[in-house]
Design a protein around this motif. Structure first.
Motif, PDB file in Angstrom:
ATOM      1  N   SER A  32     -72.860  -7.558 -11.419  1.00  0.00           N
ATOM      2  CA  SER A  32     -71.730  -8.130 -10.675  1.00  0.00           C
ATOM      3  C   SER A  32     -72.124  -8.860  -9.403  1.00  0.00           C
ATOM      4  N   LEU A  33     -73.359  -8.717  -8.963  1.00  0.00           N
ATOM      5  CA  LEU A  33     -73.777  -9.358  -7.718  1.00  0.00           C
ATOM      6  C   LEU A  33     -74.864 -10.393  -7.969  1.00  0.00           C
ATOM      7  N   PRO A  34     -74.872 -11.483  -7.210  1.00  0.00           N
ATOM      8  CA  PRO A  34     -76.006 -12.411  -7.262  1.00  0.00           C
ATOM      9  C   PRO A  34     -77.281 -11.689  -6.828  1.00  0.00           C
ATOM     10  N   LEU A  35     -78.422 -12.211  -7.244  1.00  0.00           N
ATOM     11  CA  LEU A  35     -79.698 -11.558  -6.971  1.00  0.00           C
ATOM     12  C   LEU A  35     -79.884 -11.261  -5.487  1.00  0.00           C
ATOM     13  N   LYS A  36     -79.595 -12.225  -4.650  1.00  0.00           N
ATOM     14  CA  LYS A  36     -79.843 -12.065  -3.212  1.00  0.00           C
ATOM     15  C   LYS A  36     -79.031 -10.900  -2.647  1.00  0.00           C
ATOM     16  N   GLU A  37     -77.757 -10.819  -3.036  1.00  0.00           N
ATOM     17  CA  GLU A  37     -76.917  -9.734  -2.523  1.00  0.00           C
ATOM     18  C   GLU A  37     -77.346  -8.382  -3.101  1.00  0.00           C
ATOM     19  N   GLY A  38     -77.691  -8.380  -4.376  1.00  0.00           N
ATOM     20  CA  GLY A  38     -78.156  -7.139  -4.998  1.00  0.00           C
ATOM     21  C   GLY A  38     -79.434  -6.631  -4.344  1.00  0.00           C
ATOM     22  N   MET A  39     -80.351  -7.554  -4.019  1.00  0.00           N
ATOM     23  CA  MET A  39     -81.605  -7.156  -3.370  1.00  0.00           C
ATOM     24  C   MET A  39     -81.351  -6.644  -1.961  1.00  0.00           C
ATOM     25  N   ALA A  40     -80.371  -7.205  -1.279  1.00  0.00           N
ATOM     26  CA  ALA A  40     -80.030  -6.720   0.064  1.00  0.00           C
ATOM     27  C   ALA A  40     -79.520  -5.278  -0.014  1.00  0.00           C
ATOM     28  N   ARG A  41     -78.673  -5.003  -1.007  1.00  0.00           N
ATOM     29  CA  ARG A  41     -78.170  -3.636  -1.189  1.00  0.00           C
ATOM     30  C   ARG A  41     -79.316  -2.685  -1.571  1.00  0.00           C
ATOM     31  N   GLU A  42     -80.193  -3.180  -2.417  1.00  0.00           N
ATOM     32  CA  GLU A  42     -81.350  -2.379  -2.823  1.00  0.00           C
ATOM     33  C   GLU A  42     -82.211  -2.035  -1.621  1.00  0.00           C
ATOM     34  N   ARG A  43     -82.495  -3.019  -0.779  1.00  0.00           N
ATOM     35  CA  ARG A  43     -83.347  -2.794   0.394  1.00  0.00           C
ATOM     36  C   ARG A  43     -82.691  -1.810   1.364  1.00  0.00           C
ATOM     37  N   GLU A  44     -81.391  -1.932   1.525  1.00  0.00           N
ATOM     38  CA  GLU A  44     -80.652  -1.025   2.405  1.00  0.00           C
ATOM     39  C   GLU A  44     -80.770   0.418   1.904  1.00  0.00           C
ATOM     40  N   THR A  45     -80.604   0.595   0.581  1.00  0.00           N
ATOM     41  CA  THR A  45     -80.710   1.933  -0.007  1.00  0.00           C
ATOM     42  C   THR A  45     -82.136   2.457   0.101  1.00  0.00           C
ATOM     43  N   PHE A  46     -83.112   1.593  -0.139  1.00  0.00           N
ATOM     44  CA  PHE A  46     -84.515   1.979  -0.042  1.00  0.00           C
ATOM     45  C   PHE A  46     -84.834   2.511   1.358  1.00  0.00           C
ATOM     46  N   LEU A  47     -84.424   1.784   2.384  1.00  0.00           N
ATOM     47  CA  LEU A  47     -84.717   2.194   3.761  1.00  0.00           C
ATOM     48  C   LEU A  47     -83.985   3.486   4.122  1.00  0.00           C
ATOM     49  N   GLU A  48     -82.783   3.639   3.620  1.00  0.00           N
ATOM     50  CA  GLU A  48     -82.010   4.864   3.869  1.00  0.00           C
ATOM     51  C   GLU A  48     -82.714   6.074   3.256  1.00  0.00           C
ATOM     52  N   LEU A  49     -83.166   5.930   2.013  1.00  0.00           N
ATOM     53  CA  LEU A  49     -83.815   7.045   1.337  1.00  0.00           C
ATOM     54  C   LEU A  49     -85.200   7.324   1.900  1.00  0.00           C
ATOM     55  N   ARG A  50     -85.875   6.287   2.366  1.00  0.00           N
ATOM     56  CA  ARG A  50     -87.233   6.477   2.876  1.00  0.00           C
ATOM     57  C   ARG A  50     -87.265   7.449   4.059  1.00  0.00           C
ATOM     58  N   SER A  51     -86.195   7.491   4.823  1.00  0.00           N
ATOM     59  CA  SER A  51     -86.134   8.391   5.977  1.00  0.00           C
ATOM     60  C   SER A  51     -85.433   9.715   5.657  1.00  0.00           C
ATOM     61  N   SER A  52     -85.146   9.969   4.381  1.00  0.00           N
ATOM     62  CA  SER A  52     -84.400  11.171   3.999  1.00  0.00           C
ATOM     63  C   SER A  52     -85.321  12.386   3.876  1.00  0.00           C
ATOM     64  N   ASP A  53     -84.720  13.581   3.977  1.00  0.00           N
ATOM     65  CA  ASP A  53     -85.468  14.822   3.787  1.00  0.00           C
ATOM     66  C   ASP A  53     -86.016  14.922   2.366  1.00  0.00           C
ATOM     67  N   GLN A  54     -85.238  14.454   1.399  1.00  0.00           N
ATOM     68  CA  GLN A  54     -85.694  14.551   0.011  1.00  0.00           C
ATOM     69  C   GLN A  54     -86.939  13.711  -0.231  1.00  0.00           C
ATOM     70  N   SER A  55     -86.965  12.520   0.315  1.00  0.00           N
ATOM     71  CA  SER A  55     -88.146  11.681   0.129  1.00  0.00           C
ATOM     72  C   SER A  55     -89.354  12.300   0.817  1.00  0.00           C
ATOM     73  N   ALA A  56     -89.151  12.868   2.012  1.00  0.00           N
ATOM     74  CA  ALA A  56     -90.264  13.543   2.699  1.00  0.00           C
ATOM     75  C   ALA A  56     -90.790  14.689   1.847  1.00  0.00           C
TER      76      ALA A  56
END
Length: 698
Positions: A249-273
């Motif tokens: 449902s999203l163009p590539l650029k917008e989908g990648m922005a959402r992906e990057r946002e989620t990636f950065l959020e999870l990278r600092s999570s307790d579960q990822s640590a």
């Protein structure tokens, strides 16, 4: 053939551009796994820009030197601030290149390596190559377009499977999915160059510009629910699946922005640590202090004594790893049953597609059979997997000691028994070691290597080398009752039984532990393993049990009634057509136990069940560390995660205790059960290391 006789070469770093007319080759050479370090990212971006400028170049191949394609991120950069160029920018530049780009994949293309391949306009793989996006195993999602490009290339449903599971697909499956376009024959690099030449002048197929056909809303919701259920509390698989669905449902650029946002959020999570800790612990655990300089003995010929469930699994594990195996039993009848058991396991693997018929025949051919241990005289290592009885094992080891040549290692697969006493039955105690496989032995990755005070250093080193060859995760420990895993298991199973007397029922305890993240609770696990195994141990320890110790006899009563679990159709549960069902007979036995103890039963909430089980686990782990049974907290974490399915996204019990602190666990127990109630006693017994709040990981 492309003329590469006089190419110009640019770049002295980990990326080289061999510019030839008409096909240039960009080669990544960053040993050992060509990880996407900052230098690789910068070199790759510079090479793409150079290709764009060079009028002589009409197509490009991206390939890698060494044993693999790009196998992921550079772990040395974990926890550091990201440095430009960022991988998404490099990958976007590859996809935007005005000249066709072919990815030549060998070894593994994982994580960022797979995302580089996805950005290429075509892909050719070596027959043995594997591709995957395993980021969820580190508590992350792909961060450079993987969740957006993969569904555009292979479809949303297939992408959901790969991204949420993190599994690697081999070249043949990748070809069926459309993840690669061709499988190379003899010369991957040359065939990739020829492929690139074919694409010159043709329309460029950019993955990010392809449409991703969505799923119906109801089907998508059902799939998301299934993925989250399988994740058992891990966040990343569900987040990754949501991103894959967005690609439709999203163009590539917008989908990648959402992906990057989620990636950065999870990278600092307790579960990822926690998952990063688990990742590094699995690799560190095999590097045991004091054994680095010991040279392992050469081992190729293996003997296995006993062809029951464990012996058969052990034989298969060795045969799968290329060892020559001989299985022996006490009678032709027992041997025939074991041979049939091994053949059946391999047949099921062929039927499921996990093994080819040719590989099955090769592995079956590596296993020979015999009656009596005297046929094992030429073996380099003999592993016993006979009945769990000390005198039975001592008698066997005396017999083996008289037959085997000097230098042969004797290993016992005992789960609980004192290996020092088994070794004392021989004239070679220095060559006796515990190799405690977990059932099923050909599947479970954990291997406890148990050393006595007299086990030679090179024998321990041999155990570690064998574990590597078997692709097992080894944990070296000293002798105690139950070693690491079963010792902790006995303590938290004891706490689970206390909970029964106080008001819980088996299915309530199991449900609470499953909600915590275990795939099965302790009572369901007991039924699967067989209640008779633990019963034999309890009977062995009964003469030395402290009469003041609180002892719950419900499990003994089940065994006395012939209820040994799944194999007899009844244990803590009853089994109808393979389905687990709550049994009123067990409920009555539990309630009767409470009456005999004089306890008034009360509802016990899941939070209290979880807190008390955790306290019991951490308590016993502390004692194991203080007694020097293992050297490091990570040894305990690895045992619990790989032998007992402690949720990896929690990082293991001691890592988690560091993260949340031990006092909250104690507070929960004391608040729920009451300081004067029977439930708080085991938690109050936490040793000083734990009670003081000392950290396990500095």
């Amino acid at each position: 053939m492309t003329d590469l006789s006089s190419p110009s070469q640019a770049g002295a770093g980990p990326v080289r551009l061999v510019a030839a007319s008409p096909v240039a080759v960009i080669e990544i050479d960053n040993p050992p796994v060509n990880a996407t370090s900052q230098a690789v990212r910068a070199g790759l971006l510079a090479a793409i820009h150079e290709v764009e400028r060079d009028a002589e170049v009409e197509a490009v191949v991206i390939a890698c030197a060494g044993r693999t394609f790009v196998a992921g991120a550079d772990i040395r950069e974990f926890g550091q601030p990201p440095r430009e160029p960022h991988l998404p920018d490099v990958i976007n530049a590859i996809e935007a290149c005005s000249k066709p780009v072919v990815g030549a994949v060998h070894g593994t293309a994982l994580g960022g390596g797979c995302e580089i391949a996805l950005a290429c306009h075509a892909r050719i793989a070596d027959a043995g190559a594997g591709l995957g996006l395993p980021e969820v195993k580190l508590g992350l999602v792909p961060g450079a377009g993987g969740t957006q490009r993969l569904p555009r290339l292979i479809g949303v449903e297939a992408a959901l499977d790969l991204v949420s599971s993190g599994r690697t697909v081999k070249a043949a499956e990748a070809l069926r999915l459309g993840l690669v376009d061709r499988i190379a024959g003899q010369d991957l690099r040359q065939e990739a160059i020829d492929f690139a030449r074919e694409l010159i002048g043709k329309p460029i197929r950019r993955t990010g510009a392809l449409p991703a056909n969505g799923m119906e809303a109801e089907a998508a919701a059902k799939k998301l629910l299934e993925i989250r259920r399988k994740a058992r509390g891990a966040e990343a698989p569900g987040k990754a699946a949501e991103l894959v669905l967005l690609a439709a449902s999203l163009p590539l650029k917008e989908g990648m922005a959402r992906e990057r946002e989620t990636f950065l959020e999870l990278r600092s999570s307790d579960q990822s640590a926690a998952l990063r800790h688990a990742f590094f612990a699995e690799r560190e655990v095999a590097r045991v202090p004091g054994f680095d300089s010991a040279e392992p003995r050469p081992v190729q010929r293996i003997g296995v004594v006993g062809a029951g469930t464990m012996g058969s699994g052990i034989a298969i594990a060795f045969a799968d790893a290329g060892f020559e195996v001989k299985v022996v039993e006490t009678s032709e009848q027992a041997l025939a049953a074991g041979q049939a058991r091994i053949a059946d396991i391999y047949e099921k693997q062929v039927a499921s597609g996990r093994l080819t018929a040719a590989a099955r025949d090769e592995r079956l051919g590596a296993i020979r059979y015999g009656v009596g241990v005297d046929t094992l005289a030429d073996r380099d290592l003999v592993v016993e997997a006979v009945f769990e009885d000390l005198e039975v094992k001592r008698a066997l080891f005396r017999e083996l000691d008289a037959i085997l040549r000097p230098g042969t290692i004797l290993a016992t697969n005992t789960s609980y028994l004192d290996i020092s006493l088994i070794a004392d039955a021989t004239s070679r105690p220095a060559e006796v070691v515990g190799l405690h496989f977990f059932s099923p032995a050909h599947v479970m990755k954990l291997l406890e290597i148990v050393r006595t005070d007299r086990t030679a250093a090179d024998v321990v080193a041999t155990g570690l080398a064998i574990a590597r060859r078997l692709r097992k995760i080894p944990v070296v420990c000293r002798v105690c009752d139950g070693f690491v895993g079963n010792r902790i298991l006995s303590r938290y199973r004891q706490q689970a039984e206390y909970l029964l007397e106080e008001g819980a029922l088996p299915h309530e305890v199991d449900a609470a532990l499953e909600a915590f993240g275990f795939p099965m609770g302790p009572f369901a696990v007991s039924d699967m393993a067989g209640l008779d195994i633990a019963w034999a141990r309890r009977k062995r320890l009964a003469p030395t049990r402290d009469p003041r110790e609180r002892y719950v006899d419900v499990a003994d009563r089940l065994c006395e009634a012939g209820r040994f679990g799944r194999k007899t159709g009844a244990g803590w549960y009853r089994y109808e057509g393979g389905r687990r069902e709550i049994d009123p007979v067990v409920t009555a036995l539990v309630e009767e136990a409470s009456q005999r103890r004089g306890l008034r039963r009360r509802p016990i909430p899941p939070e209290e069940i979880q807190a008390r089980i955790r306290a019991a686990i951490v308590n016993e782990a502390c004692k194991i560390l203080d007694e020097g049974i293992v050297e490091r907290p990570l040894d305990v974490d690895v045992v619990m995660m790989h032998g007992y399915a402690y949720p990896a996204w929690r990082g293991g019990p001691l890592f988690e205790a560091d993260r949340i602190g031990l006092q909250p666990i104690l507070d929960q127990v004391m608040e729920r059960a009451g300081k004067d109630g029977p439930g708080w006693e085991p938690a109050a017994g936490l040793v000083s290391r734990a009670a003081s709040g000392a950290r396990f990981y500095p």
